[in-house]
Design an enzyme around this catalytic site. Structure first.
Site, short mmCIF file in Angstrom:
data_model
loop_
_atom_site.label_atom_id
_atom_site.label_comp_id
_atom_site.label_asym_id
_atom_site.label_seq_id
_atom_site.Cartn_x
_atom_site.Cartn_y
_atom_site.Cartn_z
N HIS A 59 75.05 37.13 -0.39
CA HIS A 59 76.17 36.31 -0.82
C HIS A 59 75.67 34.89 -1.04
O HIS A 59 75.03 34.31 -0.16
CB HIS A 59 77.30 36.34 0.22
N ARG A 116 84.79 45.10 -6.19
CA ARG A 116 84.51 45.23 -4.76
C ARG A 116 85.82 45.01 -4.03
O ARG A 116 86.44 43.94 -4.14
CB ARG A 116 83.45 44.23 -4.33
N ASN A 137 81.15 43.76 5.69
CA ASN A 137 81.01 42.45 5.07
C ASN A 137 80.35 41.45 6.01
O ASN A 137 80.74 41.31 7.17
CB ASN A 137 82.39 41.92 4.67
N GLU A 138 79.33 40.77 5.52
CA GLU A 138 78.68 39.65 6.21
C GLU A 138 78.51 39.89 7.72
O GLU A 138 78.97 39.07 8.54
CB GLU A 138 79.47 38.36 5.94
N TRP A 151 83.41 36.12 -6.18
CA TRP A 151 84.54 36.00 -5.24
C TRP A 151 85.48 34.93 -5.76
O TRP A 151 85.05 33.79 -5.98
CB TRP A 151 84.03 35.62 -3.85
N GLU A 210 78.67 38.51 -3.49
CA GLU A 210 79.69 37.46 -3.56
C GLU A 210 78.99 36.18 -4.02
O GLU A 210 77.84 35.93 -3.67
CB GLU A 210 80.33 37.17 -2.20
N TYR A 246 76.39 31.18 -1.66
CA TYR A 246 77.27 30.01 -1.62
C TYR A 246 76.40 28.76 -1.45
O TYR A 246 75.43 28.58 -2.19
CB TYR A 246 78.33 30.17 -0.53
#
Length: 337
Positions: free
Chosen positions: A229, A85, A162-163, A287, A258, A231
């Site tokens: 993503h 990516r 992105n995001e 990531w 991610e 996290y």
């Protein structure tokens, strides 16, 4: 009068039949959208043009900030990855990657037998982050570099932005995502599209999860993949399993676009992410390869872009249980090349 009454329906039927034949020929009807020519989504799965199921196993590479590090693509391939990516910039926040640069990235990905997921990073945290831009502007960028992407539908997936949206006004994500998809389809993009979740990609409010079906249906090609993503929000196996299983149960395509082994907002359960995606046959993109700022330098997989200096995170994702070396399969389109 009786004769005319009896024959009128027959005449009307003939006229209707002729009109029915002529309208499509004249282009007056609503045309069916072209079938995808490369990657496509079917029954919640991402398929290659050949029909082979494709499961992403790869990493993110911060190309837009390190444009002289294209050799990293060969190093990423050497880990066993089948996908990369690539971070690009639309010019709204960071220096724009022009058509020539995008074409070179695609060429380098193909040379290294990697599927190329291209993303615009300027949308990151829109509403919370100063300088962040809209999905509509990201779509405009893709249209401006379309010539670098045309004909690459078997090799390139377009990750629109992105995001998009931080934690402010994120309920607008659904309408804005639909509009961006439709803008790209209207401009002639036949690629598989990828859309990131709001809430800095982590979808803690479940906006993407609960509206994914309507977003997918808004794509005239039905060729959109969702990306979450993972996290600090995903700090337990239960949270990871629940989120991903809901997409699988709904037959909606989902990847972890991610994730890391640690983060400033909490400690993600990377073991659960790797195990769950492997069990469900879902893609993941860690990531990131290298070049993170000092505040999140622990997310570098190699030190200073040196493939011979794996970090603990690099060792985990590449060589650990359910990692890339053990689970990645090269895209079928590259087999024999």
């Amino acid at each position: 009068m009786k004769s005319r009454t009896r024959t009128a329906p027959r005449v009307a039927a003939v006229v209707a039949a002729l009109v029915g034949l002529l309208v499509p020929l004249l282009g007056l009807g609503t045309p069916a959208h072209a079938a995808p020519t490369g990657f496509r989504v079917q029954n919640g799965r991402l398929l290659e043009a050949s029909g082979n199921d494709f499961v992403m196993r790869g990493v993110n590479h911060a190309h837009t900030w390190y444009r002289d590090r294209t050799s990293s693509l060969a190093h990423i391939k050497a880990t066993g990855a089948n996908t990369v990516r690539v971070v690009l910039a639309s010019g709204d926040r960071w220096t724009r990657n022009d058509t020539t640069d995008v074409a070179n990235v695609v060429s380098q990905c193909k040379r290294n037998r990697l599927i190329c997921v291209l993303e615009v990073h300027d949308t990151t945290g829109y509403g919370d982050q100063s300088g962040a831009t809209t999905l509509s502007r990201a779509a405009d960028y893709w249209i401006s570099v379309k010539s670098a992407l045309a004909g690459q539908e078997s090799y390139v997936i377009v990750n629109i932005g992105n995001e998009p949206y931080g934690n402010s006004n994120y309920t607008r994500w659904t309408a804005d995502t639909k509009a961006a998809i439709q803008k790209l389809r209207g401009a002639g993009f036949n690629h598989t599209l990828m859309v990131d979740a709001p809430n800095w990609g982590q979808d803690w409010a479940f906006t993407m999860r609960d509206n994914a079906a309507s977003v997918f249906a808004a794509d005239p090609d039905r060729n959109t993949v969702f990306s979450v993503h993972m996290y600090g929000v995903f700090n337990t196996a239960a949270k990871v399993n629940d989120y991903l299983n809901r997409f699988v149960a709904a037959k909606l395509p989902i990847v972890v676009g991610e994730f890391g082994h640690n983060h400033s907002d909490g400690n993600p359960d990377e073991d659960a992410i790797l195990a769950t995606t492997q069990r469900l046959g879902l893609g993941y993109l860690g990531w990131s390869w290298s070049g993170n700022g000092s505040d999140v330098g622990y997310l570098d997989m190699v030190t200073n872009f040196d493939p011979n200096r794996l970090t603990s995170w690099g060792r985990r994702i590449f060589n650990g249980a359910n990692g890339i070396a053990a689970t990645s399969k090269q895209a079928a389109i590259y087999n024999g090349r």
